[in-house]
Design an enzyme around this catalytic site. Structure first.
Site, short mmCIF file in Angstrom:
data_model
loop_
_atom_site.label_atom_id
_atom_site.label_comp_id
_atom_site.label_asym_id
_atom_site.label_seq_id
_atom_site.Cartn_x
_atom_site.Cartn_y
_atom_site.Cartn_z
N PHE A 190 -41.42 -25.44 31.58
CA PHE A 190 -40.05 -25.91 31.41
C PHE A 190 -39.09 -25.41 32.48
O PHE A 190 -37.98 -25.87 32.59
CB PHE A 190 -39.52 -25.50 30.02
CG PHE A 190 -40.39 -25.97 28.92
CD1 PHE A 190 -40.48 -27.33 28.65
CD2 PHE A 190 -41.14 -25.10 28.16
CE1 PHE A 190 -41.30 -27.81 27.64
CE2 PHE A 190 -41.97 -25.56 27.15
CZ PHE A 190 -42.05 -26.92 26.88
N ASP A 244 -46.15 -25.17 19.37
CA ASP A 244 -46.64 -24.71 20.68
C ASP A 244 -46.95 -23.22 20.63
O ASP A 244 -46.63 -22.47 21.55
CB ASP A 244 -45.59 -25.03 21.76
CG ASP A 244 -46.19 -24.98 23.17
OD1 ASP A 244 -47.43 -25.00 23.28
OD2 ASP A 244 -45.41 -24.89 24.14
N LYS A 302 -42.64 -18.06 35.11
CA LYS A 302 -42.45 -19.49 35.34
C LYS A 302 -43.32 -20.23 34.35
O LYS A 302 -44.48 -19.86 34.17
CB LYS A 302 -42.91 -19.86 36.75
CG LYS A 302 -41.78 -20.00 37.73
CD LYS A 302 -42.25 -20.52 39.04
CE LYS A 302 -41.08 -20.42 40.01
NZ LYS A 302 -41.32 -20.84 41.29
N GLY A 303 -42.78 -21.24 33.72
CA GLY A 303 -43.58 -22.01 32.77
C GLY A 303 -43.40 -23.50 33.03
O GLY A 303 -42.86 -23.88 34.06
N ILE A 329 -38.90 -13.40 36.20
CA ILE A 329 -39.99 -12.69 35.52
C ILE A 329 -41.10 -13.64 35.09
O ILE A 329 -42.16 -13.19 34.66
CB ILE A 329 -39.49 -11.86 34.31
CG1 ILE A 329 -38.61 -12.72 33.40
CG2 ILE A 329 -38.80 -10.60 34.75
CD1 ILE A 329 -38.17 -11.99 32.14
N GLU A 346 -37.87 -21.62 34.81
CA GLU A 346 -38.08 -20.22 35.19
C GLU A 346 -37.44 -19.29 34.16
O GLU A 346 -36.47 -19.66 33.51
CB GLU A 346 -37.38 -19.94 36.52
CG GLU A 346 -37.99 -20.71 37.68
CD GLU A 346 -37.16 -20.57 38.94
OE1 GLU A 346 -36.00 -20.11 38.85
OE2 GLU A 346 -37.68 -20.92 40.01
N VAL A 347 -37.98 -18.08 34.08
CA VAL A 347 -37.35 -17.07 33.21
C VAL A 347 -36.90 -15.92 34.11
O VAL A 347 -37.67 -15.44 34.95
CB VAL A 347 -38.32 -16.57 32.12
CG1 VAL A 347 -37.65 -15.55 31.22
CG2 VAL A 347 -38.84 -17.74 31.28
N1 LIG Z 1 -37.40 -12.97 26.40
C1 LIG Z 1 -38.28 -12.63 27.33
N2 LIG Z 1 -38.41 -11.34 27.70
C2 LIG Z 1 -39.32 -10.99 28.64
N3 LIG Z 1 -40.12 -11.85 29.28
C3 LIG Z 1 -40.05 -13.15 28.94
C4 LIG Z 1 -39.13 -13.60 27.96
N4 LIG Z 1 -39.28 -14.94 27.85
C5 LIG Z 1 -40.26 -15.29 28.71
N5 LIG Z 1 -40.72 -14.23 29.37
C6 LIG Z 1 -41.76 -14.22 30.43
O1 LIG Z 1 -41.64 -15.39 31.17
C7 LIG Z 1 -42.88 -16.09 31.19
C8 LIG Z 1 -42.62 -17.56 31.29
O2 LIG Z 1 -42.16 -18.04 30.07
P1 LIG Z 1 -42.10 -19.57 29.78
O3 LIG Z 1 -41.84 -19.73 28.33
O4 LIG Z 1 -41.19 -20.23 30.72
O5 LIG Z 1 -43.53 -20.10 30.18
P2 LIG Z 1 -44.90 -19.86 29.43
O6 LIG Z 1 -44.64 -19.54 28.00
O7 LIG Z 1 -45.68 -18.85 30.22
O8 LIG Z 1 -45.60 -21.24 29.54
P3 LIG Z 1 -45.14 -22.56 28.80
O9 LIG Z 1 -44.16 -23.19 29.71
O10 LIG Z 1 -46.38 -23.34 28.67
O11 LIG Z 1 -44.53 -22.18 27.48
C9 LIG Z 1 -43.60 -15.65 29.94
O12 LIG Z 1 -44.99 -15.78 30.05
C10 LIG Z 1 -43.17 -14.19 29.86
O13 LIG Z 1 -43.98 -13.41 30.71
#
Ligand SMILES: Nc1ncnc2c1ncn2[C@@H]1O[C@H](COP(=O)(O)OP(=O)(O)OP(=O)(O)O)[C@@H](O)[C@H]1O
Ligand SMILES: [Mg+2]
Length: 490
Positions: free
Chosen positions: A200, A317, A197-198, A195, A202-203
């Site tokens: 750190f 952050d 990618k950031g 769902i 993947e989510v």
């Molecule tokens: N608990 C969750 N429920 C639903 N979606 C989520 C959840 N956690 C993260 N996500 C989704 O996954 C995406 C990626 O999250 P992630 O924290 O890996 O990266 P980011 O916050 O977009 O960037 P960064 O790495 O700079 O923090 C988020 O933008 C969000 O759309």
């Protein structure tokens, strides 16, 4: 002449009287009782040619001894001796150990046989060791999974995630589910779809006992962020409706790589950033979003003393991507991988050992120009307030005021590039002291005008001049209450 003299000398030395015949053993002289007589020397020679051994024992006349070719051995394949006493050539001979001897001596033979045998044995041993190791490795991996399924016994069949969370909050244990329960949950999750990618990793959305969970899979080089986040969730009682609910963390070794999982509640609306891309909001909802974020931030920032207490935490952050929107349209703060912890009662400041420092776009001036007082906990809270002001601005842009809304833009979109550098941000925020633009329209709405005031008070260049989270929460709560009253009066 010189040769005869030499022979004479040899005979003299061997006490053979001149003119007396020397008797030798003669292998082929069957008629003469295998004896021959000579004025020269007795000769014995043993050689091996084409694998066949040849033995010669005979008399050599004196004239044949000059030059003494007859008596010469060849260290490669012939042993020859000439001797000067009766039957002295009857002695035992052995073949030379020459380099080119056809056929090997016992030592060579042993080496030739033992060498390859040794190598084969070594190879076998290595193969057996490797097979054993591989089996043990697979066994261990299997065990990990099997152990997890054994743990299954500890989570009774019908229990859902909701039940587990409820049990946990009512047990008063303080910090999360027991580790073996966390591990069981982690290892029985079925990943469904990616769902996000950031930085750190993947989510993923995963399923556990029919319910959705979010699984953040950290890349192995982000172990520190995973560890820090898991550590904060494990050690501090962070159950709050505006903080993302932690379920479990797990580290496994799968397919020879380390997998770092952090499992939290899943929120189908995704992040505030995602939400604002395609949703405009009314001023009241803008206020509700702001209020829920600041409630979460206050819960992080304050230290609660007592058995059910918690240390103070600064996020470091905060941004719209790290805030999730719940089904009830309340926000919850996520991503604590860079957080710092402080306990005034124990005089303890834990900055963690993660060198990564937030997201450049959201960095406060004191972080950009490196004047931040790093050993002073309030400094970190003040950087969170700066970032909160920017998030508020992002929501305000998407708020419908006088029937008008703007499309989504990140803070400083008009003055820095898409992936701004440290220097880009420093120039804008510290040198030029620019702030996100505030349209006049915002001031025409009572809610938005109050929110605008809060934004401005979160963006003071001097960190200590900024409002605290608690102050912002109180102001917003007052605004919310007065709106309620107004509605009731109407
Ligand atoms: N608990 C969750 N429920 C639903 N979606 C989520 C959840 N956690 C993260 N996500 C989704 O996954 C995406 C990626 O999250 P992630 O924290 O890996 O990266 P980011 O916050 O977009 O960037 P960064 O790495 O700079 O923090 C988020 O933008 C969000 O759309
Ligand atoms: Mg994030």
């Amino acid at each position: 002449m010189a040769g005869n003299y030499r022979l004479y000398t040899v005979l003299l030395l061997l006490h053979i009287p001149l003119g007396a015949a020397l008797k030798c053993f003669c292998k082929d002289c069957v008629k003469f009782n295998q004896t021959c007589e000579t004025d020269g020397a007795c000769l014995a020679s043993l050689s091996r040619i084409n694998g066949v051994q040849h033995e010669i024992r005979l008399c050599v006349s004196a004239e044949k001894l000059v030059p003494p070719i007859y008596c010469q051995s060849n260290e490669d394949y012939v042993t020859t001796i000439c001797c000067y006493q009766d039957f002295c050539n009857k002695l035992e001979l052995s073949l030379p150990r020459g380099r080119k001897v056809e056929g090997w001596g016992p030592v060579e033979l042993a080496a030739v046989i033992a060498g390859p045998v040794f190598l084969v044995c070594l190879l076998l041993m290595v193969t057996v060791f490797l097979c054993h190791y591989q089996r043990a490795y697979h066994h261990r991996n299997q065990l990990d999974i099997e152990e997890a399924s054994c743990d299954h016994m500890f989570i009774s069949e019908g229990k859902t995630l909701k039940d587990l969370m409820f049990d946990m909050t009512t047990s008063g244990s303080g910090s999360g589910l027991p580790l073996f329960v966390q591990r069981t949950i982690a290892r029985t999750i079925v990943l469904q779809e990616i769902i996000g990618k950031g930085r750190f990793g993947e989510v993923w959305r995963g399923k556990w006992r029919g319910g959705d969970v979010a699984v953040k899979i950290f890349s192995s080089r982000e172990e520190r962020s995973w560890f820090r986040e898991a550590e904060i969730y494990q050690t501090i009682m962070l159950r709050h409706e505006n903080i993302l609910s932690f379920i479990a963390s797990d580290m496994t070794s799968r397919n020879s790589s380390t997998q770092l999982w952090l499992i939290t509640h899943y929120h189908e609306n995704g992040s505030l950033y995602d939400y604002l891309q395609c949703n405009a909001v009314e001023p009241e909802m803008c206020l509700q979003l702001a209020l829920s974020i600041i409630r979460g931030l206050v819960h992080l920032h304050v230290e609660i003393v007592g058995t059910q207490g918690k240390a103070a935490i600064a996020h470091r952050d905060l941004k719209s991507r790290n805030i999730l929107i719940k089904r009830n349209k309340q926000c919850c703060i996520a991503d604590l991988g860079l957080a710092v912890i402080h306990s005034q009662s124990n005089d303890y400041l834990d900055i963690g050992n993660n060198p990564k420092v937030g997201t450049k776009r959201y960095m406060a001036p004191e972080v950009l120009d490196d004047t931040i007082r790093t050993n002073f906990f309030d400094s970190y809270k003040q950087t969170d307030i700066w970032a909160f002001g920017l998030v508020l601005w992002e929501i305000a842009r998407r708020t419908v005021i006088n029937g008008i809304t703007q499309d989504y833009k990140p803070p400083f979109y008009d003055v820095v590039p898409t992936d701004p550098s440290f220097e880009d941000m420093k120039k804008v925020v510290c040198v030029d002291q620019q702030r996100p633009g505030i349209p006049n329209r915002w001031l025409s709405d009572p809610i938005m005008s109050a929110l605008t005031k809060l934004m401005k008070e979160s963006w003071f260049q001097m960190p200590a001049a900024r409002l605290t989270a608690l102050r912002i929460k109180k102001n917003l709560a007052q605004l919310d209450n007065s709106l309620h009253k107004l509605k009731l009066d109407c």
